[in-house]
Design a protein around this motif. Sequence first.
Motif, PDB file in Angstrom:
ATOM      1  N   GLU A  65       0.833  -1.208   0.000  1.00  0.00           N
ATOM      2  CA  GLU A  65       0.000   0.000   0.000  1.00  0.00           C
ATOM      3  C   GLU A  65       0.865   1.254   0.000  1.00  0.00           C
ATOM      4  O   GLU A  65       0.498   2.272  -0.624  1.00  0.00           O
ATOM      5  N   ARG A  68       1.721   1.799  -3.477  1.00  0.00           N
ATOM      6  CA  ARG A  68       0.614   2.381  -4.224  1.00  0.00           C
ATOM      7  C   ARG A  68       0.505   3.889  -3.980  1.00  0.00           C
ATOM      8  O   ARG A  68       0.260   4.663  -4.906  1.00  0.00           O
ATOM      9  N   ARG A  69       0.698   4.298  -2.722  1.00  0.00           N
ATOM     10  CA  ARG A  69       0.474   5.699  -2.349  1.00  0.00           C
ATOM     11  C   ARG A  69       1.672   6.598  -2.610  1.00  0.00           C
ATOM     12  O   ARG A  69       1.500   7.780  -2.916  1.00  0.00           O
ATOM     13  N   PRO A  71       5.051   5.704  -4.387  1.00  0.00           N
ATOM     14  CA  PRO A  71       6.122   4.907  -5.014  1.00  0.00           C
ATOM     15  C   PRO A  71       7.441   5.658  -5.125  1.00  0.00           C
ATOM     16  O   PRO A  71       8.518   5.041  -5.080  1.00  0.00           O
ATOM     17  N   ALA A 158      -2.785  -6.243  -4.641  1.00  0.00           N
ATOM     18  CA  ALA A 158      -1.691  -5.284  -4.773  1.00  0.00           C
ATOM     19  C   ALA A 158      -0.811  -5.528  -5.992  1.00  0.00           C
ATOM     20  O   ALA A 158       0.205  -4.861  -6.156  1.00  0.00           O
ATOM     21  N   ASP A 160      -1.102  -4.747  -9.064  1.00  0.00           N
ATOM     22  CA  ASP A 160      -0.928  -3.581  -9.924  1.00  0.00           C
ATOM     23  C   ASP A 160       0.078  -2.604  -9.333  1.00  0.00           C
ATOM     24  O   ASP A 160       0.920  -2.054 -10.060  1.00  0.00           O
ATOM     25  N   ALA A 161       0.012  -2.402  -8.028  1.00  0.00           N
ATOM     26  CA  ALA A 161       0.960  -1.489  -7.379  1.00  0.00           C
ATOM     27  C   ALA A 161       2.379  -2.036  -7.437  1.00  0.00           C
ATOM     28  O   ALA A 161       3.340  -1.282  -7.620  1.00  0.00           O
ATOM     29  N   LEU A 165       5.670  -0.258  -9.523  1.00  0.00           N
ATOM     30  CA  LEU A 165       6.722   0.305  -8.676  1.00  0.00           C
ATOM     31  C   LEU A 165       8.052   0.336  -9.433  1.00  0.00           C
ATOM     32  O   LEU A 165       8.524  -0.709  -9.887  1.00  0.00           O
TER      33      LEU A 165
END
Length: 233
Positions: A65, A68-69, A71, A158, A160-161, A165
Amino acid sequence: MIVLVPGMLCDADLWSDLVEGLPGPVVHAAITADSVGGMAEQVLSSVDGEFSLIGLSLGAIVGFEVARRAPQRLRSLHALSTNAGPPRPEQLAGWTELAERTRAGQFAEVVAERILPAMFADPSPPRARRERFLAMADRIGPEVFRAQLAAQATRVGAFDAIAALPAPVQVLCGDRDALCPPEFHRDIARSAGGGEPHVLAGAGHLLPVERPAVVGALLRGNLPARATSGGGA
């Protein structure tokens, strides 16, 4: 800077056998919020600037996470004994049951009977490992445990995140992990750009306790040089 994020019912002692060998300043992040997003914000606020994140289990889920928020703040991500998928129905039901039992005053029984047997390669671990885990769980306590169970239910897939990255991702697991088997980690490694996870033979879920020397060496070999610099806590 290196941020260490423990798993559910674990604290800084999870890393105590390998932390001194890590290359650079270390921050121990607490994860006590009742959502994965809230935990990610706890991690991001624990240190300034860019950092490498090493997380185990729920700690790695929080790391996803963070990726995601923010990178751009990650120098590298090191995911141990974890799962990048969304919760399964049986997991949601199980966490609800554990939370209800904990609320009813059965925290010690839940930890000893339901959590401990899945922490190590052997469901009946040696006394020292058993007592070490139970001591961490006791320090975490029932209220934070219930928050962590609630947080688990808020997680989302997760992959996709991880794929987006730009920083390198390292994946470690044990081949006898009852909670997060090697196939979970192969999916994470593929999302990160290919390759295979490091699978430790004969190891269970709490890799830093069962295999501290090997885990420490693998981490040191994959932490970027710039992980030794960065902002303060």
